[in-house]
Motif scaffolding. Structure first.
Motif, mmCIF file in Angstrom:
data_model
loop_
_atom_site.group_PDB
_atom_site.id
_atom_site.type_symbol
_atom_site.label_atom_id
_atom_site.label_comp_id
_atom_site.label_asym_id
_atom_site.label_seq_id
_atom_site.Cartn_x
_atom_site.Cartn_y
_atom_site.Cartn_z
ATOM 1 N N GLN A 581 0.777 -1.288 0.109
ATOM 2 C CA GLN A 581 0.049 0.042 0.087
ATOM 3 C C GLN A 581 0.729 1.221 -0.117
ATOM 4 O OE1 GLN A 581 -3.492 0.558 2.806
ATOM 5 N NE2 GLN A 581 -3.623 -1.862 2.656
ATOM 6 N N VAL A 582 1.852 1.128 0.811
ATOM 7 C CA VAL A 582 2.833 2.251 0.633
ATOM 8 C C VAL A 582 3.345 2.537 -0.673
ATOM 9 C CG1 VAL A 582 5.119 3.141 1.391
ATOM 10 C CG2 VAL A 582 3.756 1.867 3.096
ATOM 11 N N ARG A 583 3.722 1.762 -1.434
ATOM 12 C CA ARG A 583 4.516 1.911 -2.528
ATOM 13 C C ARG A 583 3.277 2.479 -3.704
ATOM 14 N NH1 ARG A 583 5.876 -3.248 -1.380
ATOM 15 N NH2 ARG A 583 8.119 -3.445 -0.545
ATOM 16 N N LEU A 584 1.900 1.808 -3.697
ATOM 17 C CA LEU A 584 0.983 2.091 -4.532
ATOM 18 C C LEU A 584 0.433 3.581 -4.336
ATOM 19 C CD1 LEU A 584 -1.035 -1.115 -4.009
ATOM 20 C CD2 LEU A 584 0.057 -0.213 -6.255
ATOM 21 N N LEU A 585 0.329 3.954 -2.983
ATOM 22 C CA LEU A 585 -0.255 5.338 -2.594
ATOM 23 C C LEU A 585 0.844 6.276 -3.019
ATOM 24 C CD1 LEU A 585 -2.310 4.707 0.415
ATOM 25 C CD2 LEU A 585 -3.126 4.707 -1.859
#
Length: 681
Positions: A581-585
């Motif tokens: 989620q960190v990378r995607l957001l």
């Protein structure tokens, strides 16, 4: 050893506290009090006349001995002989420093001359709404005479300073029967031979003025109700305020970020529902203490409370543009070559009919006090309009005070802002362990903190530790619930104006082998950590985009998101979910200036709610050590051989949000004392 305060100073502090405790007497940090007496001069051994007076920037209700300035009366009175005239009266403030008695104490305020030159042993200068209502009426002098007879004199408007002190002294000498005076456009001053008499006279003036306004005043001073501008029902009103808050924070923060405060008090809502509110709001405030905190006038939305939200937002942005243009024109009309630079053209107070008042400042207290001062201004307008018409001081005089070099010097003396000043942080799972440590670190660095936790009692306890409502608020939040997440963020924007930093910390762990892990175990851990982080990040992004101030989202993930350990399928998988989620957001939200980063702790045993809830015993069993030695066991398997504490994770959060890593997003920071198998590749 610190010397005990003089008995006169002790008595003065007690009087100040009583007067300052009642908002009907004066506003926060408004007014000042003094007492004269004798003390031994340590040089000559002789009695010398002194004056103790509230110093610059203090508050009567919370005044301490260190907030008093002690000055020699012979030197203060001698200043009359060297006074260079009203055009140079500001020079006298520096001269007060040469009148100080002893070391320590507060810096003398601009009102010192008022207290020193009035020939009474005790003097109170206050800003009561009832007194200012008379002071700001079109026929204030006549109304003062009607209200008090010759017991209270009238002093025409003059900017606070040495000359005003001379004016008041002359009026008292010419009116020996008077117990005080009303200062045009400003407030009241009372005096007495004893502290008790002075306090009694102050309260007499305040209550007599209030009774006069009630007896003499019209029943609807703000006019009849304006159709469509009535207050919205409470629940609808709060929902509307929460929806508007991020947009309004953007309006107030175009020049520099601000913290917000919301009030839907009955007095504010009634004012905004009446036909005369646009005219009166445009006239601005009058008392110097008021408009120094509220600016000369508020921004007022000229739509009913139930107007379509999109229409209200568009109109607010139009009005903001107009407000900035008008404020720049106001500055240009009155600035001189030696005026301080314009400090900013955004409103400090925004009024929304049917909804309430939003006020802004450099911190929560400043924002709250700005709203309190505008409420004082509404009360003043009501009183003045009830018996006459509201007539504040001239715009040029307001400018002379707002851009007064003495006020500018006071601003320059302020300590530098803390790294997270004006930042609003929401931390999930902040009632214990890592979340509590993060909340403490962010608050210590100047942030306002929303302590979100499923355990409302724990959240409230952390707020008390952080210093109460001006520093933090508690919100109960089950992060698996969309409704509770939305309610938590609504509470955040109503408490502080918006959200700038979200820390997804809430977590749980159930350690079981694959064949013993139930679907319920899997679903629960994914609901709290993967789903909960998604819900909180989505709500945070919505608010941050509306604010236009950028922001930070930080995930407290885990070493287990990248390291494969035994008996840990559900926990490790959901931590890997959070890590991605960190990378995607980070990839999606970067265009809005929103940075998304993660922290991978490991072995945080002390103070951990997860470890205390059974995870510690389970992991200790897996590794074959006693539970009390689990932290030490984790430390020994690291490269640094050091135990990781909640504070170390909090340090990493601050490193990401504190400003030095302003160009970093999509990063995971290990806080594990060195676990080679969990190195990021």
């Amino acid at each position: 050893m610190t010397a005990e305060p003089h008995p006169q100073a002790v008595e003065l502090l007690a009087r100040s506290h009583r007067l300052g405790a009642d908002p009907r007497n004066t506003n926060y940090a408004g007014g000042n009090t003094s007492a004269k007496g004798t003390a031994i001069d340590p040089v000559t051994g002789q009695d010398t006349e002194l004056m103790w007076v509230k110093g610059s920037g203090g508050d009567l209700g919370t005044l301490r001995a260190t907030g008093l300035a002690a000055l020699r009366l012979d030197r203060l009175r001698a200043l009359v002989d060297v006074y260079p005239g009203v055009d140079r009266e500001d020079e006298m403030v520096a001269a007060f420093d040469y009148c100080l008695h002893g070391k320590g104490g507060a810096a003398p305020s601009i009102d010192t001359a008022m207290h020193a030159l009035v020939g009474a042993a005790h003097v109170d200068h206050l800003h009561p709404d009832s007194g200012i209502a008379l002071a700001c009426s079109a026929d204030g002098e006549a109304l003062t005479k009607e209200c008090f007879g010759d017991r209270v004199a009238w002093v025409p408007w003059r900017r606070p300073g040495f000359q005003l002190g001379l004016d008041i002294a002359a009026v008292r000498d010419a009116n020996p029967q008077a117990i005080g005076c009303v200062l045009g456009g400003h407030g009241i001053t009372a005096w007495g031979a004893t502290s008790q008499e002075c306090e009694r006279n102050s309260l007499d003036i305040i209550s007599t003025a209030a009774e006069f306004l009630d007896r003499r005043g019209r029943s609807e001073p703000f006019g009849p109700v304006l159709a469509g501008y009535e207050p919205l029902p409470p629940e609808e009103r709060r929902a509307r305020a929460a929806a508007l808050a991020p947009v309004l924070r953007a309006v107030a923060s175009a020049d520099r970020p601000q913290i917000g405060h919301f009030s839907d008090s009955e007095a504010v809502l009634d004012f905004l529902s009446r036909t005369e509110h646009p005219r009166l709001a445009a006239l601005g405030t009058s008392c110097p203490d008021h408009f120094l905190r509220t600016k000369v006038r508020p921004l007022v939305l000229d739509l009913p409370g139930d107007a379509p939200l999109d229409e209200a937002v568009r109109r607010l942005r139009q009005l903001h543009t107009e407000y900035r243009e008008e404020y720049a024109a106001y500055y240009a009309r009155h600035a001189t070559p030696d005026s301080p630079p314009m400090r900013g053209a955004d409103p400090a107070v925004v009024l929304v009919p049917g909804v309430g008042m939003f006020s802004y400042g450099k911190d929560k207290q400043t924002a709250r006090v700005a709203g309190e001062f505008y409420l004082n201004a509404i009360n003043v307008m009501r009183g003045a309009e009830a018996v006459s018409s509201y007539l504040p001081i001239e715009e040029s005089e307001k400018f002379r005070i707002e851009y007064w070099e003495l006020e500018e010097a006071k601003l320059r003396r302020m300590p530098p802002a803390q790294p997270l000043a004006t930042r609003i942080a929401l931390v999930t799972g902040a009632g214990s362990g890592i979340g509590r440590a993060i909340a403490h670190r962010l608050a210590a660095e100047g942030a306002c903190v929303v302590v979100a936790d499923i355990n409302a009692t724990s959240a409230a306890a952390v707020v008390e530790e952080l210093g109460g409502a001006d520093r933090a608020v508690a919100v109960p939040a089950d992060v698996t619930s969309e409704e509770e997440i939305r309610a938590a963020f609504d509470a955040a924007v109503l408490a502080f104006g918006g959200v700038d930093l979200v820390v997804n910390n809430a977590g749980i762990s159930i350690s079981k082998p694959l064949l013993e892990t139930t679907a319920a175990d899997w679903d629960l851990q994914h609901a709290i950590m993967a789903r909960g982080s998604f819900l909180a990040s989505r709500e945070a992004a919505r608010i941050m985009i509306q604010q236009g101030l950028g922001g930070d989202i930080v995930y407290i993930s885990s070493k287990n998101g990248v390291f494969a350990g035994p008996n840990n399928i559900a926990y490790g998988a959901t931590k890997a979910d959070q890590a991605h989620q960190v990378r995607l957001l980070a990839a999606e939200l970067g265009e809005h200036g929103i940075r998304v980063n993660g922290i991978n702790p490991d072995g945080v045993v002390q103070g951990s709610g997860i470890f205390a809830g059974g995870w510690g015993a389970q992991r200790a069993a897996v590794y074959g050590v006693s539970e009390e030695n689990l932290g030490a066991f984790y430390a020994q398997r690291t490269l640094l051989k050091r135990e990781v504490l909640p504070e170390h994770v909090a340090n990493a959060v601050f490193a990401l949000a504190g400003g030095d890593l302003s160009h970093t997003t999509g990063l995971h920071i290990p806080v594990d004392a060195g676990v080679a198998a969990a190195f990021l590749r």
